[in-house]
Design an enzyme around this catalytic site. Sequence first.
Site, short mmCIF file in Angstrom:
data_model
loop_
_atom_site.label_atom_id
_atom_site.label_comp_id
_atom_site.label_asym_id
_atom_site.label_seq_id
_atom_site.Cartn_x
_atom_site.Cartn_y
_atom_site.Cartn_z
N GLU A 43 0.84 -1.20 0.00
CA GLU A 43 0.00 0.00 0.00
C GLU A 43 0.87 1.25 0.00
OE1 GLU A 43 -2.73 2.43 3.18
OE2 GLU A 43 -2.89 0.25 3.20
N LYS A 130 -10.81 -1.34 8.23
CA LYS A 130 -9.53 -0.93 8.80
C LYS A 130 -9.78 -0.37 10.20
CE LYS A 130 -5.98 2.64 8.33
NZ LYS A 130 -5.31 3.60 7.45
#
Length: 218
Positions: A43, A130
Amino acid sequence: MSPEQFLDAVFRHRAIAILRGQHQGRAAAAMEAAVGAGFRLLEFTVSTPGVYDLIAEFSRRPGLIVGAGTVLDLASLEAAVGAGAKFLVSPVLDLQILGAARELDVAMLPGCYTPTELLLAHRARVPCQKLFPAPGDIAAYLRAVLGPMPFLRVIPTNGVHGGNASEVLAAGAVGVGFTTSLFDLSEVEHRQTEKIFERARSLLAGVKHFTNAVRPKT
């Protein structure tokens, strides 16, 4: 890659390398060290200079699943997907962003902290939530939340390190994200990639017991 396919990949690899860089070339070198150590879920935050070039560069490589982090608006979302991002991450729960990601059939991981936010994200049909920011004891928090809501698919990022990653996974997290515990900003800046490589290898060794899991069907 559909959200379901992304979730399968999370269960297979369990760990995401998350880089917020200050310089495109240094970011590439740092992430290359993580890849060399074995990370396959990557990421890059959209605040990283040249982020869309980085996403395009790494996403072209077989076996790597590349996403964009800190996605807070539709322009960033569309640019990231256009560059090849297979998943998107945000620090907040934004229903407009979730809807746009769903239309593009791209996995979106919204940032959630409270049980209510986690449930709202689940009901919005995201593959994972998340956990952000980190509670004081991530594993204890997860056990408390997953007790009444075991169907949640939570990925803690902030606050996860080599000393607690395996406990967090054992508590029920579907995966973990390593940020500054993997990418020390000074080491990134000074291209000390050998240190990043060794730390990445150590972090992956700590979660190896949980990898290659078959995702439970819900």
